[in-house]
Design an enzyme around this catalytic site. Structure first.
Site, PDB file in Angstrom:
ATOM      1  N   CYS A 113       0.849  -1.186   0.000  1.00  0.00           N
ATOM      2  CA  CYS A 113       0.000   0.000   0.000  1.00  0.00           C
ATOM      3  C   CYS A 113       0.885   1.237   0.000  1.00  0.00           C
ATOM      4  O   CYS A 113       1.886   1.288   0.727  1.00  0.00           O
ATOM      5  CB  CYS A 113      -0.901  -0.014   1.236  1.00  0.00           C
ATOM      6  N   HIS A 155      -9.172  -3.541  -2.258  1.00  0.00           N
ATOM      7  CA  HIS A 155      -8.179  -2.778  -1.499  1.00  0.00           C
ATOM      8  C   HIS A 155      -8.541  -1.292  -1.477  1.00  0.00           C
ATOM      9  O   HIS A 155      -8.541  -0.662  -0.414  1.00  0.00           O
ATOM     10  CB  HIS A 155      -6.800  -2.990  -2.140  1.00  0.00           C
ATOM     11  N   GLU A 156      -8.860  -0.728  -2.652  1.00  0.00           N
ATOM     12  CA  GLU A 156      -9.156   0.712  -2.722  1.00  0.00           C
ATOM     13  C   GLU A 156     -10.497   1.046  -2.062  1.00  0.00           C
ATOM     14  O   GLU A 156     -10.615   2.057  -1.378  1.00  0.00           O
ATOM     15  CB  GLU A 156      -9.136   1.198  -4.171  1.00  0.00           C
ATOM     16  N   HIS A 159     -10.211   1.285   1.674  1.00  0.00           N
ATOM     17  CA  HIS A 159      -9.707   2.586   2.148  1.00  0.00           C
ATOM     18  C   HIS A 159     -10.852   3.544   2.453  1.00  0.00           C
ATOM     19  O   HIS A 159     -10.764   4.358   3.377  1.00  0.00           O
ATOM     20  CB  HIS A 159      -8.810   3.225   1.085  1.00  0.00           C
TER      21      HIS A 159
END
Length: 201
Positions: A113, A155-156, A159
């Site tokens: 990351c 993953h994004e 966030h």
């Protein structure tokens, strides 16, 4: 917000420990006018292109707590994906995105990351997902992704919920990026799991 977007130069990547990375973001409902939104998207794209190997970037990672993210596979990685039978992801904007797994298949892989610079760890995630999002024009979309593309989307989008990949990782797999690439990239996840003492799905 305006100062962040209009500030000259590249966006600065926020590092783990900054509270903006740990707070759920606000839904995007026009907080930026059309011109400012396009400016911000352009700056995110520029930041990704300047960082070798970057495949995604979420607004909180540059200090903006809005439900916006972008993803794309760089040219070098795209060619490897095609050779491996996977589809690369063109530059894609995620607005108000959410996802859910499709089927039971899970895949494990080292993840890194931009906001946890210098480290990687193994994360098991659904191998196929359904993504609900809006694009930069406000159009609602439902799409399915699999393989690496599904991993990047998850993953994004995580966030945007204040979740870092470390929250989902096999902690015993935590490795410097150098170790993850040179040692475990060469021998494979099974050897990493055996020698570092963690489980694979």
């Amino acid at each position: 917000m305006d100062q962040l977007i209009e500030k000259p130069g590249s966006l600065t990547i926020v590092q783990a420990g900054d509270p903006v990375l740990r707070q759920p973001t606000a839904s995007y409902d026009g907080q930026l006018d059309d011109n400012m939104l396009q400016q911000f998207i352009a700056k995110m794209r520029e930041a990704m292109e300047q960082i070798n190997g970057a495949v995604g970037l979420a607004a909180p990672q540059v200090g903006l707590p809005l439900r916006l993210a972008a993803l794309a596979t760089p040219a070098g990685l795209s060619q490897r994906l095609i050779e491996g039978g996977q589809q690369p992801v063109p530059f894609t904007v995620l607005i108000n995105s959410s996802y859910r797994g499709v089927g039971r298949a899970r895949a494990a892989s080292f993840e890194g990351c931009l906001s946890v610079s210098g480290w990687q760890a193994v994360v098991a995630r659904p191998d196929r997902i359904r993504l609900m999002r809006e694009d930069e024009t406000g159009r609602g979309l439902v799409e399915e992704y699999e393989g690496l593309a599904a991993r990047i989307v998850q993953h994004e989008t995580d966030h945007l919920d204040g979740v870092l990949y470390l929250d989902r990782a096999e902690v015993r797999s935590l490795s410097t990026t150098e170790q993850a690439v040179t040692r475990w990239g060469a021998t494979g996840l099974a050897d990493a799991a055996l020698e570092l003492g963690f489980s694979l799905p």
